[in-house]
Design an enzyme around this catalytic site. Structure first.
Site, PDB file in Angstrom:
ATOM      1  N   MET A 141       0.844  -1.169   0.000  1.00 52.23           N
ATOM      2  CA  MET A 141       0.000   0.000   0.000  1.00 52.23           C
ATOM      3  C   MET A 141       0.900   1.245   0.000  1.00 52.23           C
ATOM      4  SD  MET A 141      -3.057   1.174   2.568  1.00 52.23           S
ATOM      5  CE  MET A 141      -2.451   0.259   3.913  1.00 52.23           C
ATOM      6  N   PRO A 142       1.344   1.684  -1.181  1.00 49.05           N
ATOM      7  CA  PRO A 142       2.222   2.845  -1.268  1.00 49.05           C
ATOM      8  C   PRO A 142       1.513   4.146  -0.857  1.00 49.05           C
ATOM      9  CG  PRO A 142       2.274   1.583  -3.295  1.00 49.05           C
ATOM     10  CD  PRO A 142       1.148   1.048  -2.468  1.00 49.05           C
ATOM     11  N   TYR A 143       2.291   4.997  -0.237  1.00 49.55           N
ATOM     12  CA  TYR A 143       1.840   6.336   0.152  1.00 49.55           C
ATOM     13  C   TYR A 143       2.847   7.313  -0.438  1.00 49.55           C
ATOM     14  CZ  TYR A 143       1.082  10.442   3.099  1.00 49.55           C
ATOM     15  OH  TYR A 143       0.860  11.709   3.556  1.00 49.55           O
TER      16      TYR A 143
ATOM     17  N   MET B  92       4.197   4.062  -9.823  1.00 56.65           N
ATOM     18  CA  MET B  92       4.240   2.949  -8.873  1.00 56.65           C
ATOM     19  C   MET B  92       3.794   1.636  -9.532  1.00 56.65           C
ATOM     20  SD  MET B  92       5.538   4.245  -6.253  1.00 56.65           S
ATOM     21  CE  MET B  92       5.272   3.211  -4.840  1.00 56.65           C
TER      22      MET B  92
ATOM     23  N   PHE C  43      -1.865   5.562  -2.481  1.00 61.85           N
ATOM     24  CA  PHE C  43      -2.358   6.846  -1.985  1.00 61.85           C
ATOM     25  C   PHE C  43      -1.389   7.951  -2.375  1.00 61.85           C
ATOM     26  CE2 PHE C  43      -4.176   3.574   0.580  1.00 61.85           C
ATOM     27  CZ  PHE C  43      -5.478   3.999   0.802  1.00 61.85           C
TER      28      PHE C  43
END
Length: 91
Positions: A1-3, A29, A41
């Site tokens: 879950m990249p931020y 990403m 996100f």
């Protein structure tokens, strides 16, 4: 879950430009790290110029110095071009 957090100065970035930043960062990403776009996100934080610095100085001051240096360089280049034109003309 990249931020992904993008910080930019508050200088009239449009909603369309923000939309493109979000889409582009998400696509990066996906392409580079094979991440799921649905769980990526992106947050864009706009910072007032008063709260942004570069080179140990407020960005407004730094930009002013950069503009002055560029103006001086252009002036010198124009003078050199005129001098070379005179040499070419045999003056």
């Amino acid at each position: 879950m990249p931020y992904i957090k993008i910080e930019i100065t508050r200088e009239g970035v449009t909603q369309e430009q923000k939309k493109q930043l979000i889409a582009g960062a998400t696509e990066l990403m996906v392409r580079v790290l094979d991440k799921d776009p649905a769980s990526t996100f992106v947050v864009i934080d706009e910072v007032d110029l008063d709260n942004w610095g570069v080179g140990g100085r407020p960005v407004v001051e730094w930009r002013r110095e950069q503009a002055a240096a560029l103006a001086l360089a252009v002036c010198c280049a124009l003078r050199l071009a005129r001098f070379n034109a005179r040499l070419d003309a045999g003056e």
